[in-house]
Design an enzyme around this catalytic site. Structure first.
Site, PDB file in Angstrom:
ATOM      1  N   SER A 182      37.826  38.167  38.143  1.00 31.18           N
ATOM      2  CA  SER A 182      38.553  37.335  39.091  1.00 31.18           C
ATOM      3  C   SER A 182      37.776  36.064  39.457  1.00 31.18           C
ATOM      4  CB  SER A 182      38.895  38.166  40.332  1.00 31.18           C
ATOM      5  OG  SER A 182      39.811  37.511  41.169  1.00 31.18           O
TER       6      SER A 182
ATOM      7  N   ASP B  54      34.102  25.406  30.405  1.00 22.67           N
ATOM      8  CA  ASP B  54      35.001  24.377  29.874  1.00 22.67           C
ATOM      9  C   ASP B  54      34.438  22.981  30.065  1.00 22.67           C
ATOM     10  OD1 ASP B  54      36.726  26.326  29.074  1.00 22.67           O
ATOM     11  OD2 ASP B  54      38.377  25.776  30.414  1.00 22.67           O
TER      12      ASP B  54
ATOM     13  N   LYS C 282      40.562  39.667  34.620  1.00 20.37           N
ATOM     14  CA  LYS C 282      41.552  39.712  35.707  1.00 20.37           C
ATOM     15  C   LYS C 282      41.940  38.272  36.042  1.00 20.37           C
ATOM     16  CE  LYS C 282      42.323  41.071  40.482  1.00 20.37           C
ATOM     17  NZ  LYS C 282      42.587  39.682  40.926  1.00 20.37           N
TER      18      LYS C 282
END
Length: 433
Positions: free
Chosen positions: A294, A305, A319
């Site tokens: 999460s 990224d 998740k």
């Protein structure tokens, strides 16, 4: 009996229509079927009430029905009764009125794992290994750990008496403590020689401020020779979305951090970084594993990224959904999955997780005995070194080598992360310290 049934139907109808009103508006047939099923629910409720082998409580039955409806949706939606809701608020707030001790249950008593620094427990002299047998004169034996912890928590500035058994003491003794505001420490930091190691155990309301202090502490303690940071998110199950965004923002100057997309994609929200990098460009390695979920995956995905950190370890839990707490009358709440979240590159990590840049499984490392190593010194007639003795610098280097070898045995993934930071620091300009 009819009154009870009408009450049940009113509750169930209110929840179902509230959640499914768009569907009901589209089709009268769908609406009729919904009410038929609600009538069926009322019939089942009456049958259980009148014919189950033991008398059952209305509240217990209805709460179980609500929870069953929510848990059938996905593993993360659920009903929070009053106790669960209060406990969740304590967990996310990161503070409560209490004593400041980490405890477990052993042999029917509460055992002290460790007192937390600068709390009533630490000031009162409680020690690891102490056993708590009574709380305000009430025996603990027979209680659950949660029951005992609940008794020790309470209003700030109220007193509590613990009866302690301690190894080396002939008899139990009482300790009086005054409850205070206890902050759950979600961020811990320590220097690993010339690298700052920061462990984040969960994302609660204290996390972002705790990270700021940790970075400042590492810079002050290590000084200008600091080579980088290791952010350890292993076994971090997640927590508050806004804290994950703040932690990511701490290391990013610009760009998207995460986006959340509900069923109605027109309500997609995007969260962007603000200018300013608390680490001032220091190299960063983020450690993750299959227990990182999460909010942990939001941070790892954002830094990966944007190529701001090297992600190392094993694939995360996966998740990729957002749960919203919806308070309801009676101090209860619903934990409902309301959106999915996506990394800056637009990838959903639901089920697939974050794949590390460098996969490093946790491994057991065995060191090779020094006497099996060959060197010039082992050759017959080898020339001796003209320098006599060992310098302070050599002793320091030997000590660091021994510590590194032990760390590789104790925590192979962390050892590799530290090696990565030191490797990166060999190239390129050193950031201002």
């Amino acid at each position: 009996m009819k009154t009870s049934r009408l009450a049940v139907l009113a509750l169930a109808t209110g929840m179902t229509i509230g959640l499914a009103s768009p569907v009901l508006a589209q089709s009268s047939t769908s609406s009729a079927e919904t009410y038929r099923l609600l009538n069926l629910f009322g019939d089942v409720f009456e049958q259980v009430k009148s014919k189950y082998v033991e008398e059952v409580d209305d509240k217990k039955l209805i709460e179980a029905a609500i929870n069953g409806m929510l848990t059938s949706l996905d593993p993360h939606s659920s009903y929070l009764n009053m106790d669960n809701f209060e406990e969740m608020q304590v967990d996310t707030r990161g503070e409560f009125g209490g004593l400041g001790i980490e405890v477990t249950m052993e042999d029917g008593f509460v055992k002290v794992i460790a007192p937390i620094y600068d709390t009533p427990a630490e000031k009162a002299g409680l020690q690891p290994g102490d056993f708590i047998t009574h709380i305000d004169g009430t025996a603990i034996r027979g209680m659950t750990l949660n029951d005992a912890v609940e008794m020790m928590r309470g209003k700030v500035n109220t007193d509590i008496v613990l009866t302690i058994i301690r190894k080396g003491e002939q008899a139990p003794f009482d300790v009086t403590l005054t409850r205070a505001v206890i902050k759950i420490q979600s961020v811990r930091a320590e220097p690993k020689d010339d690298i700052g190691y920061i462990r984040i155990t969960k994302f609660n309301e204290q996390t972002a401020s705790g990270l700021q202090r940790a970075i400042a502490d590492m810079r002050e303690e290590i000084g200008p020779e600091i080579k980088g940071l290791v952010i350890d998110l292993r076994n971090n199950p997640g927590g508050l979305l806004d804290q994950a965004i703040s932690v990511s923002d701490a290391f990013l100057d610009k760009g998207e951090i995460v986006s959340t997309r509900p069923r109605d994609t027109e309500n997609t929200e995007r969260y962007n970084a603000r200018s300013g990098d608390l680490s001032e460009g220091l190299p960063i390695v983020v450690l993750i594993n299959d227990g990182s979920a999460s909010a942990s995956e939001i941070v790892a995905g954002a830094l990966q990224d944007h190529r701001r950190a090297v992600i190392m370890g094993t694939r995360s839990f996966g998740k990729g959904s957002v749960q919203t707490i919806l308070p309801m009358p009676g101090n209860v709440a619903l934990r409902l999955t309301t959106a999915r979240y996506y990394t800056p590159s637009g990838k959903s990590i639901q089920e697939v997780g974050i794949v590390p840049d460098i996969i490093v499984p946790q491994a057991r490392v065995e060191s090779i005995e020094a006497d099996t190593r060959r060197s010039e010194a082992s050759l017959s007639g080898a020339l001796r070194n003209e320098d006599e003795g060992i310098t302070d610098a050599e002793q320091d280097a030997n000590s660091r080598r021994d510590e590194a070898e032990q760390l590789a045995i104790d925590d192979y993934q962390l050892s590799r992360a530290l090696d990565m930071i030191r490797g990166i620091s060999l190239f390129g300009p050193r950031p201002n310290g």
